[in-house]
Design an enzyme around this catalytic site. Structure first.
Site, mmCIF file in Angstrom:
data_model
loop_
_atom_site.group_PDB
_atom_site.id
_atom_site.type_symbol
_atom_site.label_atom_id
_atom_site.label_comp_id
_atom_site.label_asym_id
_atom_site.label_seq_id
_atom_site.Cartn_x
_atom_site.Cartn_y
_atom_site.Cartn_z
ATOM 1 N N MET A 142 0.865 -1.182 0.000
ATOM 2 C CA MET A 142 0.000 0.000 0.000
ATOM 3 C C MET A 142 0.900 1.229 0.000
ATOM 4 O O MET A 142 1.775 1.354 0.852
ATOM 5 C CB MET A 142 -0.918 0.001 1.215
ATOM 6 C CG MET A 142 -1.875 -1.180 1.259
ATOM 7 S SD MET A 142 -2.977 -1.127 2.670
ATOM 8 C CE MET A 142 -3.975 0.323 2.269
ATOM 9 N N CYS A 143 0.675 2.147 -0.935
ATOM 10 C CA CYS A 143 1.640 3.225 -1.128
ATOM 11 C C CYS A 143 0.956 4.509 -1.584
ATOM 12 O O CYS A 143 -0.204 4.511 -1.989
ATOM 13 C CB CYS A 143 2.676 2.833 -2.187
ATOM 14 S SG CYS A 143 3.403 1.215 -1.941
ATOM 15 N N THR A 144 1.719 5.596 -1.530
ATOM 16 C CA THR A 144 1.317 6.865 -2.132
ATOM 17 C C THR A 144 2.427 7.311 -3.080
ATOM 18 O O THR A 144 3.578 7.439 -2.663
ATOM 19 C CB THR A 144 1.088 7.942 -1.059
ATOM 20 O OG1 THR A 144 0.071 7.508 -0.151
ATOM 21 C CG2 THR A 144 0.676 9.260 -1.708
ATOM 22 N N ARG A 333 -5.752 8.571 1.718
ATOM 23 C CA ARG A 333 -4.492 9.309 1.664
ATOM 24 C C ARG A 333 -4.457 10.255 0.471
ATOM 25 O O ARG A 333 -3.666 11.184 0.429
ATOM 26 C CB ARG A 333 -3.321 8.320 1.582
ATOM 27 C CG ARG A 333 -3.048 7.559 2.864
ATOM 28 C CD ARG A 333 -2.231 6.298 2.638
ATOM 29 N NE ARG A 333 -3.057 5.233 2.082
ATOM 30 C CZ ARG A 333 -2.759 4.526 1.001
ATOM 31 N NH1 ARG A 333 -1.656 4.782 0.320
ATOM 32 N NH2 ARG A 333 -3.558 3.571 0.572
#
Length: 395
Positions: A142-144, A333
């Site tokens: 899970m990332c931005t 996010r």
């Protein structure tokens, strides 16, 4: 059964807590300022550099790195085993992983199988466990990721790497077990051929695919997981059953970084290659307008969303949700990142201001392992280990 019931209760309680915290101080905050150069409680330390010599046989390429990081890899592999054995106490699952998994999965493309064999031998970790460690990143990332273009047409590409959701919660210090164990394994890698850099990346020792990296002067690339009903588990099952016409997403990312020679070539490969798992590829180039998010199903692309500064689209932000859908209410996010970008303005884009955005909760959260900052044109690559001290949302 009681242990599983308690685990379910803990996970549900965590989800409710995070849902409430997503939109309430102190788990969220106003856009951070003056966090760069990195320092203070959200900064764990620099990511060390290692060279991977592509002129060596695949079996030997990772030996030097794994001599250093092997003990830490054993710790995280044992944590995986303990979690599996919690649900299947007989130990039969891990026995199958050790004895059957290499044969079940068969040969991997390119140099990857020989590289994993070399890692297994150096660390004295069974090959099946090294393979499962590599598979893991196909399923739990899970990332931005953010690409920006300033008024002069200069591109920057940054990301927070978030990993380890629901993989063991340490109630003594309010951290995810796997997230914390990944931090000592985080490394910057300079892949070289003929003593010249081919590409640079930030990864985890023991993992031979890539999730974050750039080819100096050409393009930058990050990979975010995309959740879908037709997901990675189905692709993995098809692979086990003998249908091996798809690419592992971490391997295709590495192949593009190593072999593609331009932004357009990289975009074409990432948009068309059949994949084992759905994904988002966030790709940046070296000139105005060269930045996009490629939303992938396993067999084809659903969408390619590109920078268009003439139309006011001077940034793209990608988390783990399709851009045309609202993020899950307990994991937004995207909105904080976009809000902080708009407040920063196109005139003030830099590593410093983008690091501020990636340091703002909940963009920074308990799952965040590292922050990477990439400037393809200037050949400038930085990565930093992160912490999110309490109060901080779990994801």
């Amino acid at each position: 059964m009681l242990g599983r019931s308690r685990l379910t209760f803990v996970l549900l309680a965590a989800a409710v807590t995070c849902a409430e915290a997503q939109h309430a101080p102190p788990w969220t905050e106003d856009c951070r300022k003056s966090t760069y150069p990195p320092s203070g409680p959200t900064y764990r330390g620099p990511v060390p550099w290692y060279t991977i010599n592509l002129d060596l046989p695949p079996y030997k390429r990772w030996h030097e790195l794994m001599v250093d990081k092997g003990p830490m890899l054993k710790i995280i592999v044992n944590s995986f085993k303990n979690m599996v054995n919690t649900f299947v106490p007989s130990g039969k699952v891990m026995q199958m992983v050790d004895q059957k998994l290499p044969d079940l999965l068969g040969q991997f493309s390119g140099p990857y199988e020989e590289e994993m064999k070399g890692i297994a031998d150096v660390t004295e970790i069974p090959l099946g466990e090294i393979i499962s460690f590599n598979i893991f990143y196909e399923l739990f990332t899970m990332c931005t990721s953010i690409i920006t273009e300033d008024k002069k047409g200069h591109l920057l590409h940054v990301r927070n790497m978030d990993f380890g959701i629901f993989l063991g919660w340490n109630i003594n210090n309010n951290t995810w077990v796997i997230t914390e164990e990944l931090k000592p394994l985080t490394v910057n890698l300079d892949f070289q051929r003929n003593s010249k850099t081919v590409f640079k990346a930030t990864s985890f020792a023991g993992y031979v695919g890539m999730l974050t990296g750039f080819k100096p002067g050409q393009f930058s690339l990050t990979l975010n997981e995309r959740f879908s009903m037709n997901g990675g588990y189905l692709g993995l099952l098809e692979w086990i059953l003998g249908k091996k016409d798809a690419s592992w997403i971490g391997f295709i990312t590495r192949s593009v970084l190593e072999n593609a020679t331009s932004y357009e070539e990289a975009k074409n490969i990432l948009a068309k290659t059949k994949l084992l798992a759905p994904a988002y590829f966030i790709l940046g180039g070296n000139q105005s307008g060269e930045g996009c998010v490629i939303t992938r199903e396993r067999k084809d692309s659903l969408d390619i969303y590109e920078l268009d500064p003439k139309q006011g689209r001077w940034y793209v932000v990608q988390t783990n949700y399709d851009r045309w859908k609202n993020p899950l209410f307990l994991d937004d996010r995207r909105t904080p990142a976009q809000t902080c970008l708009k407040r920063t303005t196109q005139e003030n884009l830099s590593f410093a201001t983008l690091y501020d955005i990636l340091s703002t909760k909940p963009v920074l959260n308990k799952l965040t392992v590292f922050t990477a900052l990439m400037d393809v044109t200037k050949n400038h690559y930085e990565a930093y280990l992160r912490d999110c001290p309490d109060p901080c949302v779990g994801w």
